[in-house]
Design an enzyme around this catalytic site. Structure first.
Site, short mmCIF file in Angstrom:
data_model
loop_
_atom_site.label_atom_id
_atom_site.label_comp_id
_atom_site.label_asym_id
_atom_site.label_seq_id
_atom_site.Cartn_x
_atom_site.Cartn_y
_atom_site.Cartn_z
N GLU A 93 0.82 -1.21 0.00
CA GLU A 93 0.00 0.00 0.00
C GLU A 93 0.86 1.26 0.00
O GLU A 93 1.91 1.31 0.65
CB GLU A 93 -0.90 0.00 1.24
CG GLU A 93 -2.07 -0.93 1.05
CD GLU A 93 -2.99 -0.97 2.26
OE1 GLU A 93 -4.21 -0.97 2.08
OE2 GLU A 93 -2.48 -1.01 3.38
N CYS A 106 3.33 8.61 0.90
CA CYS A 106 3.70 7.82 2.08
C CYS A 106 4.02 6.41 1.59
O CYS A 106 3.12 5.70 1.14
CB CYS A 106 2.52 7.85 3.04
SG CYS A 106 2.75 6.92 4.53
N CYS A 113 5.45 -6.01 8.95
CA CYS A 113 6.34 -5.30 9.89
C CYS A 113 6.59 -6.19 11.10
O CYS A 113 5.73 -6.95 11.51
CB CYS A 113 5.67 -4.00 10.34
SG CYS A 113 6.73 -2.96 11.37
N CYS A 117 4.06 -2.70 17.27
CA CYS A 117 3.51 -1.60 18.06
C CYS A 117 2.01 -1.87 18.28
O CYS A 117 1.29 -2.20 17.34
CB CYS A 117 3.71 -0.26 17.35
SG CYS A 117 5.45 0.13 17.09
N CYS A 120 -0.82 0.00 16.16
CA CYS A 120 -0.66 0.12 14.71
C CYS A 120 -1.30 -1.05 13.99
O CYS A 120 -1.14 -2.21 14.38
CB CYS A 120 0.84 0.18 14.38
SG CYS A 120 1.16 0.29 12.62
N CYS A 334 -2.83 7.57 9.38
CA CYS A 334 -1.71 6.97 10.10
C CYS A 334 -2.06 5.66 10.79
O CYS A 334 -2.98 5.59 11.58
CB CYS A 334 -1.27 7.95 11.17
SG CYS A 334 0.33 8.58 10.85
N1 SAH Z 1 7.79 1.95 11.46
C1 SAH Z 1 7.96 3.35 11.33
C2 SAH Z 1 7.16 3.99 10.22
C3 SAH Z 1 5.74 3.54 9.99
S1 SAH Z 1 4.43 4.19 10.93
C4 SAH Z 1 7.71 4.03 12.64
O1 SAH Z 1 7.30 3.38 13.59
O2 SAH Z 1 7.98 5.22 12.75
C5 SAH Z 1 4.36 5.93 10.69
C6 SAH Z 1 3.85 6.66 11.94
O3 SAH Z 1 2.46 6.37 12.22
C7 SAH Z 1 4.62 6.29 13.20
O4 SAH Z 1 4.87 7.44 13.96
C8 SAH Z 1 3.63 5.40 13.90
O5 SAH Z 1 3.91 5.28 15.26
C9 SAH Z 1 2.32 6.08 13.58
N2 SAH Z 1 1.14 5.25 13.80
C10 SAH Z 1 1.02 3.93 13.64
N3 SAH Z 1 -0.22 3.52 13.96
C11 SAH Z 1 -0.91 4.62 14.33
C12 SAH Z 1 -2.25 4.84 14.77
N4 SAH Z 1 -3.11 3.84 14.88
N5 SAH Z 1 -2.60 6.11 15.05
C13 SAH Z 1 -1.72 7.12 14.91
N6 SAH Z 1 -0.46 6.97 14.51
C14 SAH Z 1 -0.05 5.73 14.24
#
Ligand code: SAH
Length: 347
Positions: A93, A106, A113, A117, A120, A334
């Site tokens: 995506e 993006c 991944c 987290c 996410c 995000c």
């Molecule tokens: N793996 C990398 C980049 C991908 S995520 C990282 O962790 O930075 C890009 C951004 O979106 C990161 O700051 C991540 O923490 C945030 N993100 C992921 N899931 C989210 C959610 N459900 N709500 C808001 N931000 C989120």
């Protein structure tokens, strides 16, 4: 399954080497690079200043990795989400966001991944593999082709942890950054990491002017480890030490991402801790209203709390802004890129 090499995996110097191997002069590499990234041709046959013989040789050795769009969704705010066929049965995506200052893409850096987290949506996705440099670059080319316009900014905030695929990500940046290629300035490229500390030191020494974003999200180890398992490997102290060193070496501002989750990390105590953590650093805080994922325990903070949090930071010397939520109606905001789409494929 394609066994040929992807011609878009090479930066200009490497392409010169490749051509040398097949007895060609280095300037041919410049011509090919121009065809790929300025003219954006889709076939070796279109590279009309190369001899027929060379075009045949290239066709036999390399693929151009032209993506096909499997699905495209458009949000009411103009955000577009693409599902691309990456030609091995997997799909990735990519999201296009339209801002006043230009078009930002993006990009995904991995298929799946490993970071896990908790907030996410990528977390439920099985990790399949890294994307190659050319597979990252192709996301830019395919979107540019679809919108018939130029992309001005790239953020590595799609699926994957860019620092878990460090070499390929750096190479892709060098390819898009090349003035003889897509010519997207490094200052218009942001790489976001959940905090793979050794790679922060590596990036500091790369001499690339891209922006580093750190997904911080919490100010103490207990809370951060609950949200981000990577914190058990590299804790906040190690992370902040690396960030300070990065700033010292590069003299560049770091952007800290902080996703606000209701009753978790969004009260003024948290804001106070954040000020203490970042005091005196050359940085900026990007507050993200957290997007609740399916079965996720974290929910979005109230607008009132988000504004209070931002104001507290700004009043205490930390520059903070709230990120506009784009594409939420098509699950492109995000962290919303989802398993149902990513596993789409022919395998
Ligand atoms: N793996 C990398 C980049 C991908 S995520 C990282 O962790 O930075 C890009 C951004 O979106 C990161 O700051 C991540 O923490 C945030 N993100 C992921 N899931 C989210 C959610 N459900 N709500 C808001 N931000 C989120």
């Amino acid at each position: 399954m394609e066994t040929k090499k992807n011609i878009k995996d090479y930066n200009l110097d490497e392409l010169k080497e490749e051509l040398k191997q097949i007895g060609e002069k280095p300037f041919r590499a410049e011509q090919i690079f121009k065809w790929l990234y300025s003219e954006k041709v889709k076939s070796f046959d279109d590279m009309t200043n190369l001899s027929l013989d060379l075009r045949e040789k290239l066709k036999n050795e390399y693929t151009m990795c032209n993506y096909k769009i499997i699905k495209k969704q458009e949000s009411s705010d103009g955000t577009k989400k693409y599902l691309f066929d990456v030609l091995d049965g997997n799909a990735i995506e990519t999201v296009l966001m339209q801002y006043h200052h230009g078009k930002t893409i993006c990009v995904s850096s991995q298929i799946g991944c490993k970071m896990g987290c908790k907030f996410c949506a990528s977390t439920g996705i099985r990790f399949i593999r890294n994307l190659s440099p050319g597979e990252i670059v192709e996301q830019v080319l395919a979107v540019e082709q679809d919108i018939n316009d130029k992309i001005s900014n790239i953020v590595f905030m799609g699926i994957g942890e860019p620092f878990d695929n460090y070499e390929n990500v750096i190479k892709s940046i060098k390819i898009v950054n090349n003035p003889k290629g897509l010519n997207i300035g490094a200052r218009h490229i942001s790489v976001s990491t959940s905090g793979l500390v050794p790679r922060i030191y590596d990036l500091a020494n790369e001499n690339i002017q891209c922006t580093l974003s750190i997904s911080l999200h919490a100010t103490n180890n207990k809370k951060r480890s609950e949200m981000m398992p990577i914190n058990n490997r590299y804790n906040i102290e190690e992370l902040m030490k690396a960030c300070k060193e990065y700033i010292k070496i590069t003299n560049k501002r770091i952007s800290f991402e902080y996703a606000l989750a209701k009753d978790n990390n969004d009260n003024l105590e948290d804001a106070k801790e954040l000020v203490n953590l970042l005091k005196g650093m050359l940085c900026h805080v990007n507050l993200i209203p957290i997007n609740k994922i399916e079965n996720g325990k974290f929910t979005k903070s109230s607008n009132e709390n988000i504004i209070k949090f931002r104001d507290y930071l700004n009043e205490h010397g930390i520059v903070a802004t709230i990120r506009r939520e784009l594409g939420s109606d098509i699950d492109a905001a995000c962290g919303q890129l989802r398993r149902s789409n990513i596993s789409h494929g022919r395998k």
